[in-house]
Motif scaffolding. Structure first.
Motif, PDB file in Angstrom:
ATOM      1  N   SER A  82      -4.989  35.918  13.730  1.00 33.14           N
ATOM      2  CA  SER A  82      -5.113  35.060  12.437  1.00 33.14           C
ATOM      3  C   SER A  82      -3.854  35.370  11.562  1.00 33.14           C
ATOM      4  O   SER A  82      -3.275  36.709  11.550  1.00 33.14           O
ATOM      5  N   SER A 108      -6.455  38.218  -0.393  1.00 34.94           N
ATOM      6  CA  SER A 108      -7.231  37.637   0.494  1.00 34.94           C
ATOM      7  C   SER A 108      -8.385  37.499   0.194  1.00 34.94           C
ATOM      8  O   SER A 108      -9.198  37.919  -0.689  1.00 34.94           O
ATOM      9  N   VAL A 168      -8.642  39.826   9.027  1.00 36.69           N
ATOM     10  CA  VAL A 168      -7.549  40.329   8.232  1.00 36.69           C
ATOM     11  C   VAL A 168      -7.133  41.680   8.923  1.00 36.69           C
ATOM     12  O   VAL A 168      -5.829  42.137   8.874  1.00 36.69           O
ATOM     13  N   THR A 220       3.863  35.910   6.350  1.00 36.05           N
ATOM     14  CA  THR A 220       3.483  35.576   7.765  1.00 36.05           C
ATOM     15  C   THR A 220       4.688  35.727   8.950  1.00 36.05           C
ATOM     16  O   THR A 220       4.652  35.652   9.794  1.00 36.05           O
ATOM     17  N   THR A 276      -3.801  35.738   8.508  1.00 36.72           N
ATOM     18  CA  THR A 276      -4.354  36.354   7.368  1.00 36.72           C
ATOM     19  C   THR A 276      -4.139  38.201   7.645  1.00 36.72           C
ATOM     20  O   THR A 276      -4.391  38.829   6.934  1.00 36.72           O
TER      21      THR A 276
END
Length: 606
Positions: free
Chosen positions: A516, A498, A510, A487, A518
């Motif tokens: 996000s 994921s 994503v 991150t 992700t």
């Protein structure tokens, strides 16, 4: 001489007549008129006649009692009683349904708490057959009322629902089986709203409190729910709010005690023995009836027992020797062994719910990974079939990204356009050509940050990429630091995975459609943003599916990540565990029943 001859002839005839008369019936003495005639009949023995053998019919074996269910199917009549037993990895006194306050709470209390909206099993294989419930994602159409009896979707952000009346909490103090109300649902929602673990969807980062998701009581038995942003799947939000009595929320900071675990569910948590077992008993005042047999009140089993078996091989042995009734997540190698040694077991394969792969910084202009030709070369350099057969134990799932099989918008390999088929086909020569075109005829050197958990997968990718001139050095990142690394502002390749449980999770979150964490590859894609906005404002299911299909194909070509195949785990269950057909719907105990006679016939135990 002639006279002698005549006399001799007559004598012979007389002798013959006498002989014949001796063979006739006995003489009957004649009496006068009015007298009874008495005669003696001498029976002669005739040829012996064989008597027919009498075959005693064996009583027919009584099979299970059959009934016609609510869908017109002839099925076995469900029976009440018995204890359902299943294996647990661990058991701890963590019964709080809030994940910020508990660990294995979902595993241990799934039968205790319920939500306003629940999955509609009637749409599955035992009902209408509209779905097999194998996908990691369920359409909004596959949900039905739980603690909410009915609802009206006002717009993409607002839903008004009526609270189901006559639902009672489990009969444990201090609640003592009182009726559930709208106030309980609102208090449970607000408790989640304040939980850090749920902030990502209940109170999106950066939004002021007045813009958070909220519930308001708009009638004695009516609640209005409002979301922050337009959401065609707003109904599903209400499937994530397990309801707890308001007095428990107001009195206790956490509910991590057996006696504090009180919900409206089919089973009551009775006991937790740390590192040993967790025991539930039947809720005798449960509200729900069986969708297949509307006159039958659920649940059927007298109780459930989760037995802690930390060692995997021992858990497998427990199913093999019928010590447990089911095991829902069995690795392929173990599953194949069980299927071979125990052909009586029922089983099905589980569509993977997450995918691992290599992620890279696609937003750094001076990084080779920002060039689509490099990423496509890396994709074509991977032999997916070889990986599936060797590392992933023969899995059929090699094409899982961005949308997984069984989900709306998925396109199987044989239906892909030619350019995408080429990308997903092993072709190292074409991969080298793409690297040359991208300006890397001598290859690329870099760092591959890995977690030891993904070492086998990462090693295979390293080998494939080395064959086309991409030389990557492993850097093992400690598990504790791995999340912070992905991150953060890393610059090299990363291993990561994921989830696929959200319909547009990969396409939107994503791949840059919505902000996000992700988005590990740091994708910047205006078309993904455009897709996310249009998808969130489209209500028609067919239109949404077409949006997903088109965007999935577009993003497949981008190769933002290099995914790998996924293992296929299995669900296995014993033949006496009935009312279950492998539905991928959390614990199956609510609708299942134990055929105790069949269990005794096979195991000698009830």
């Amino acid at each position: 001489m002639f006279k002698k001859f005549i006399w001799l002839t007559i004598s012979c005839l007389l002798v013959a007549a006498l002989a014949l008369s001796s063979c006739g019936p006995a003489a009957v003495e004649e009496k006068g008129e009015g007298t009874t005639v008495v005669g003696e009949v001498v029976e002669k023995e005739g040829p012996a006649v064989e008597e027919e053998a009498v075959v005693e019919e064996e009583p027919e074996e009584e099979g299970p009692e059959m009934v016609v269910d609510a869908f017109g199917k002839l099925v076995e009549k469900p029976l009440y009683g018995g204890i359902i037993t299943y294996p647990l990895e661990k058991a701890a006194i963590l019964t709080d349904k809030d994940p910020a306050r508990a660990g294995y709470a979902f595993e241990m209390t799934d039968q205790v708490y319920e939500s306003p909206i629940i999955v509609d099993w009637a749409k599955g294989p035992q009902g209408t057959g509209e779905t097999d419930f194998q996908s990691p994602y369920f359409l909004p159409d596959y949900y039905t009322g739980g603690l909410a009896e009915s609802w009206e979707i006002i717009d993409f952000q607002t839903i008004v629902f009526q609270v189901r009346r006559g639902v009672h909490f489990q009969d444990k103090p201090p609640v003592n089986g009182r009726e559930m109300t709208a106030d309980d649902i609102i208090a449970s929602f607000n408790r989640y709203l304040e939980s850090p673990a749920w902030a990502n969807w209940l109170r999106p980062e950066g939004t002021p409190p007045e813009e958070w998701y909220r519930m308001e009581k708009t009638g004695s038995w009516e609640i209005t729910y409002t979301s922050t942003n337009p959401n065609p799947e707003i109904l599903k939000d209400l499937a994530s709010v397990p309801v707890t009595p308001i007095e428990m929320i107001q009195t206790y900071e956490t509910l991590n005690e057996v006696e504090l675990s009180i919900g409206t569910g089919p089973f009551i948590l009775e006991d937790v023995v740390v590192s040993s077992s967790v025991t539930f008993m039947r809720n005798p005042n449960y509200w729900q009836m069986d969708y297949r047999h509307p006159d039958n009140r659920l649940p059927y089993a007298d109780g459930i027992k989760g037995v802690v078996i930390e060692d995997i091989s021992t858990r497998i042995a427990a199913l093999r020797t019928h010590k447990v009734d089911y095991y829902l997540y069995v690795a392929p190698r173990d599953a194949k062994s069980l299927i071979k040694t125990n052909p009586e077991l029922n089983y099905n394969a589980i569509i993977p719910a997450s995918v691992a792969g290599a992620y890279m910084r696609t937003d750094l202009e001076d990084a080779p990974w920002s060039d689509i030709r490099v990423r496509q070369a890396m994709q074509m350099a991977v032999d997916y079939q070889e990986m599936a057969e060797t590392i992933y134990e023969g899995t059929p799932y090699t094409l899982l990204w961005p949308i997984a099989p069984g989900m709306p918008g998925y396109t199987p390999f044989e239906e892909l356009p030619d350019n995408l088929k080429e990308l997903w086909t092993y072709n190292p020569d074409k991969a080298k050509q793409l690297l040359t075109e991208a300006g890397y005829p001598n290859g690329i050197k870099g760092i591959f940050n890995i977690s030891l958990y993904w070492e086998d997968m990462a090693t295979a990718l390293q080998m494939y990429w080395a064959d086309i001139g991409i030389d990557l050095e492993f850097r093992v990142v400690d598990d504790a630091a791995f999340f912070a690394t992905i991150t953060g502002d890393y610059e090299d390749l990363m291993t990561w995975f994921s989830g696929l449980g959200s319909l547009d999770g990969v396409l939107s979150f994503v791949h840059g459609g919505k902000p996000s964490w992700t988005n590990v590859s740091k994708v910047i894609d205006p078309l993904a943003v455009e897709f996310a906005e249009k998808f969130d404002s489209t209500l028609d299911s067919a239109e949404r599916t077409e949006l997903l299909r088109a965007e999935n194909l577009r993003q497949m070509e981008k190769c933002w990540e290099i995914p790998v195949p996924a293992l296929v785990n299995y669900r296995l269950w014993t033949p006496w565990f009935k009312g279950y057909q492998g539905e991928n719907l959390s614990r199956p105990d609510r609708y299942a029943w134990i055929d105790q006679d069949l269990k005794y016939e096979i195991t000698g135990q009830r």
